[in-house]
Design a protein around this motif. Structure first.
Motif, mmCIF file in Angstrom:
data_model
loop_
_atom_site.group_PDB
_atom_site.id
_atom_site.type_symbol
_atom_site.label_atom_id
_atom_site.label_comp_id
_atom_site.label_asym_id
_atom_site.label_seq_id
_atom_site.Cartn_x
_atom_site.Cartn_y
_atom_site.Cartn_z
ATOM 1 N N GLU A 108 0.855 -1.193 0.000
ATOM 2 C CA GLU A 108 0.000 0.000 0.000
ATOM 3 C C GLU A 108 0.888 1.238 0.000
ATOM 4 N N VAL A 109 0.666 2.129 -0.950
ATOM 5 C CA VAL A 109 1.494 3.325 -1.088
ATOM 6 C C VAL A 109 0.575 4.535 -1.163
ATOM 7 N N GLN A 110 0.751 5.460 -0.236
ATOM 8 C CA GLN A 110 0.041 6.736 -0.293
ATOM 9 C C GLN A 110 0.994 7.750 -0.912
ATOM 10 N N VAL A 111 0.551 8.368 -1.996
ATOM 11 C CA VAL A 111 1.370 9.340 -2.713
ATOM 12 C C VAL A 111 0.681 10.689 -2.616
ATOM 13 N N THR A 112 1.404 11.681 -2.094
ATOM 14 C CA THR A 112 0.869 13.038 -2.004
ATOM 15 C C THR A 112 1.712 13.935 -2.895
ATOM 16 N N THR A 113 1.038 14.661 -3.776
ATOM 17 C CA THR A 113 1.709 15.606 -4.673
ATOM 18 C C THR A 113 1.034 16.963 -4.547
ATOM 19 N N ALA A 114 1.740 17.993 -4.990
ATOM 20 C CA ALA A 114 1.185 19.344 -4.919
ATOM 21 C C ALA A 114 0.135 19.574 -5.995
ATOM 22 N N VAL A 115 0.272 18.888 -7.115
ATOM 23 C CA VAL A 115 -0.672 19.007 -8.233
ATOM 24 C C VAL A 115 -0.997 17.605 -8.731
ATOM 25 N N PRO A 116 -2.114 17.433 -9.424
ATOM 26 C CA PRO A 116 -2.412 16.112 -9.981
ATOM 27 C C PRO A 116 -1.313 15.682 -10.961
ATOM 28 N N VAL A 117 -1.020 14.384 -10.981
ATOM 29 C CA VAL A 117 0.002 13.855 -11.878
ATOM 30 C C VAL A 117 -0.655 12.953 -12.917
ATOM 31 N N ASP A 118 0.017 12.815 -14.044
ATOM 32 C CA ASP A 118 -0.553 11.989 -15.114
ATOM 33 C C ASP A 118 -0.209 10.513 -14.896
ATOM 34 N N ASP A 127 6.663 1.598 -10.642
ATOM 35 C CA ASP A 127 7.848 0.828 -11.032
ATOM 36 C C ASP A 127 8.950 0.927 -9.992
ATOM 37 N N ARG A 128 9.174 2.128 -9.478
ATOM 38 C CA ARG A 128 10.250 2.304 -8.481
ATOM 39 C C ARG A 128 9.915 1.605 -7.170
ATOM 40 N N VAL A 129 8.654 1.689 -6.753
ATOM 41 C CA VAL A 129 8.247 1.012 -5.517
ATOM 42 C C VAL A 129 8.350 -0.502 -5.715
ATOM 43 N N ARG A 130 7.940 -0.993 -6.866
ATOM 44 C CA ARG A 130 8.012 -2.429 -7.160
ATOM 45 C C ARG A 130 9.460 -2.906 -7.086
ATOM 46 N N ARG A 131 10.386 -2.146 -7.691
ATOM 47 C CA ARG A 131 11.808 -2.530 -7.657
ATOM 48 C C ARG A 131 12.357 -2.482 -6.236
ATOM 49 N N SER A 132 11.943 -1.491 -5.464
ATOM 50 C CA SER A 132 12.469 -1.318 -4.104
ATOM 51 C C SER A 132 11.939 -2.351 -3.124
ATOM 52 N N THR A 133 10.671 -2.720 -3.279
ATOM 53 C CA THR A 133 10.037 -3.585 -2.284
ATOM 54 C C THR A 133 9.860 -5.020 -2.744
ATOM 55 N N GLY A 134 9.846 -5.238 -4.044
ATOM 56 C CA GLY A 134 9.572 -6.564 -4.565
ATOM 57 C C GLY A 134 8.101 -6.915 -4.531
ATOM 58 N N GLU A 136 3.824 -5.747 -5.204
ATOM 59 C CA GLU A 136 2.988 -5.083 -6.195
ATOM 60 C C GLU A 136 2.344 -3.845 -5.548
ATOM 61 N N PRO A 137 2.736 -2.639 -5.997
ATOM 62 C CA PRO A 137 2.218 -1.431 -5.354
ATOM 63 C C PRO A 137 0.752 -1.169 -5.686
ATOM 64 N N ARG A 138 0.028 -0.710 -4.662
ATOM 65 C CA ARG A 138 -1.342 -0.226 -4.836
ATOM 66 C C ARG A 138 -1.319 1.233 -4.395
ATOM 67 N N ARG A 154 4.257 7.375 1.419
ATOM 68 C CA ARG A 154 4.161 6.569 2.638
ATOM 69 C C ARG A 154 3.959 5.133 2.175
ATOM 70 N N VAL A 155 4.952 4.309 2.472
ATOM 71 C CA VAL A 155 4.920 2.891 2.123
ATOM 72 C C VAL A 155 4.937 2.136 3.442
ATOM 73 N N ASP A 156 3.781 1.561 3.788
ATOM 74 C CA ASP A 156 3.615 0.930 5.092
ATOM 75 C C ASP A 156 3.986 1.937 6.179
#
Length: 185
Positions: A108-118, A127-134, A136-138, A154-156
Motif C-alpha cells: 500500500e502506497v500513499q502518494v501526495t503531490t502538490a498538483v495532480p500527476v498523469d 515501477d520504483r516502488v516495485r523494484r524497491s520492495t519486490g 505489487e504497489p497499490r 508513505r509505504v507501510d
C-alpha cells in the motif's frame, strides 16, 4: 490488551482459518459487507451497539444480516458480539485486508503531490516502488498544494518526504543554527 491488539488477534485467527479453508476472498468480502451495512444503516448499528437491547435479540439480528455470508465471517461477527467486541469489527476487517495484501505481496502506497500527476508519473512511481520492495504497489493518490512541489510517499510505516515544503523547512533550520558572521573582507 489494547483495542488494536485485540482486533489484530481476531483478524489473525480469521485470516488463518480462511486461508486454511481456501475462502480468504469470500470471508473478507462478507466481513467488509457487514461493516458497510453497519455504516449504511443507523438502525442496524442502533440495535447491535445499544446496551439496552437484549443480547439474544442482537444475535438474531446479526444472524439475519449475515444470512448466507461465509461461515467464518459470520462466526467471527457472532463471537465478537458475544464477547462485547463488535465495536472493533471495522478494525478487524481493516487488519484482515492488510493480511490479505501481505499474502498477495501488495504494498500500500500513499502518494501526495502538490498538483495532480498523469498516468506516466504514476507508472514511474509504481515501477520504483516495485523494484524497491519486490511487491505489487497499490497507489492511493492525494493532492495537497501545501507541500508546494515534489512528493511525499508513505509505504507501510516508511515515510519518504521529498516535498519542497520539507526541503525549505530543513534549509530554514540550518540557516537558523548556522554560525553566520558578517564582516569586512
Amino acid at each position: 490488551m489494547s483495542d488494536a491488539a485485540i482486533a489484530r488477534a481476531y483478524a489473525t485467527a480469521l485470516f488463518e482459518a480462511a486461508d486454511a479453508a481456501g475462502t480468504v476472498e469470500r470471508t473478507g468480502a462478507d466481513l467488509r459487507a457487514f461493516v458497510q451495512a453497519l455504516a449504511d444503516s443507523p438502525a442496524l448499528a442502533g440495535v447491535v451497539f445499544n446496551p439496552q437491547v437484549e443480547p439474544s435479540a442482537k444475535a438474531r439480528v446479526v444472524r439475519e444480516v449475515m444470512g448466507s455470508a461465509d461461515r467464518l465471517a459470520a462466526g467471527v461477527v457472532g463471537v465478537m458480539l458475544g464477547k462485547g467486541r463488535l465495536t472493533l469489527v471495522a478494525d478487524v476487517a481493516d487488519q484482515y485486508e492488510r493480511f490479505v495484501a501481505q499474502a498477495e505481496h501488495v504494498v500500500e502506497v500513499q502518494v501526495t503531490t502538490a498538483v495532480p500527476v498523469d498516468d506516466g508519473v504514476e507508472r514511474l512511481i509504481s515501477d520504483r516502488v516495485r523494484r524497491s520492495t519486490g511487491g505489487e504497489p497499490r497507489l492511493t493518490m492525494r493532492v495537497d498544494p501545501d507541500i508546494l512541489g515534489g512528493l511525499v510517499l508513505r509505504v507501510d510505516d516508511l515515510l519518504v518526504d521529498g516535498s519542497l515544503r520539507s526541503r525549505l523547512q530543513q534549509l530554514d533550520g540550518r540557516l537558523r543554527t548556522a554560525d553566520v558572521r558578517g564582516g569586512n573582507t
